[in-house]
Scaffold this motif. Sequence first.
Motif, PDB file in Angstrom:
ATOM      1  N   UNK A  42       0.543  -7.064 -34.250  1.00  8.13           N
ATOM      2  CA  UNK A  42       1.679  -6.489 -34.890  1.00  8.13           C
ATOM      3  C   UNK A  42       1.920  -5.803 -33.257  1.00  8.13           C
ATOM      4  N   UNK A  43       1.150  -5.641 -32.958  1.00 10.00           N
ATOM      5  CA  UNK A  43       2.013  -4.233 -31.680  1.00 10.00           C
ATOM      6  C   UNK A  43       2.071  -3.145 -31.575  1.00 10.00           C
ATOM      7  N   UNK A  44       2.996  -2.747 -30.995  1.00  9.90           N
ATOM      8  CA  UNK A  44       4.263  -1.800 -30.854  1.00  9.90           C
ATOM      9  C   UNK A  44       5.291  -1.454 -32.830  1.00  9.90           C
ATOM     10  N   UNK A  45       4.685  -0.459 -33.457  1.00 10.30           N
ATOM     11  CA  UNK A  45       5.071  -0.497 -34.951  1.00 10.30           C
ATOM     12  C   UNK A  45       5.991   0.059 -34.803  1.00 10.30           C
ATOM     13  N   UNK A  46       7.438   0.046 -36.217  1.00  9.99           N
ATOM     14  CA  UNK A  46       8.119   1.017 -36.447  1.00  9.99           C
ATOM     15  C   UNK A  46       8.452   0.413 -37.971  1.00  9.99           C
ATOM     16  N   UNK A  47       8.027   1.532 -38.686  1.00  4.05           N
ATOM     17  CA  UNK A  47       7.995   1.709 -39.794  1.00  4.05           C
ATOM     18  C   UNK A  47       9.429   0.939 -40.497  1.00  4.05           C
ATOM     19  N   UNK A  72      -0.836  -6.377 -44.089  1.00  2.00           N
ATOM     20  CA  UNK A  72       0.872  -6.700 -45.055  1.00  2.00           C
ATOM     21  C   UNK A  72       1.815  -6.737 -43.245  1.00  2.00           C
ATOM     22  N   UNK A  73       1.249  -6.346 -42.590  1.00  2.00           N
ATOM     23  CA  UNK A  73       2.395  -6.558 -41.703  1.00  2.00           C
ATOM     24  C   UNK A  73       2.246  -7.472 -40.816  1.00  2.00           C
ATOM     25  N   UNK A  74       1.323  -8.490 -41.163  1.00  2.00           N
ATOM     26  CA  UNK A  74       0.944  -9.887 -39.592  1.00  2.00           C
ATOM     27  C   UNK A  74       1.145 -10.626 -40.767  1.00  2.00           C
ATOM     28  N   UNK A  75       1.803 -10.380 -42.467  1.00  2.00           N
ATOM     29  CA  UNK A  75       1.769 -11.937 -43.312  1.00  2.00           C
ATOM     30  C   UNK A  75       3.376 -11.250 -43.510  1.00  2.00           C
TER      31      UNK A  75
END
Length: 104
Positions: A42-47, A72-75
């Motif tokens: 997912x790399x850098x994340x942001x909620x 979940x993030x990748x999906x």
Amino acid sequence: MVHTKFCDLRTCGKVHGEKPVFTPDKKRAKAYADNFLTPTGVGARKGIFVPRELVNKLGKLVSLFDVEGLTIGAYVTNVLINHLAENRDAINELKSEGERKVAL
């Protein structure tokens, strides 16, 4: 189109007047898996804020897919990338309209 605050995945079709139909289709399932069930960084994340019920359903769904490394993030990232690519022309048109309305 009917907009609801939160569309329960079980009743979403009913809200839009659709009748649920299940017809097994291995080619369609394979295409879906190839497009959306690929584990990615997912790399850098942001909620972002989404209904807790949706996150819970996505968690159950991702675990049922039983794909090693799929989160979940990748999906969700795969689904959003696909949505943006498939709707590129409409999105760009709406963006252009917005830029014309907010001319500086």
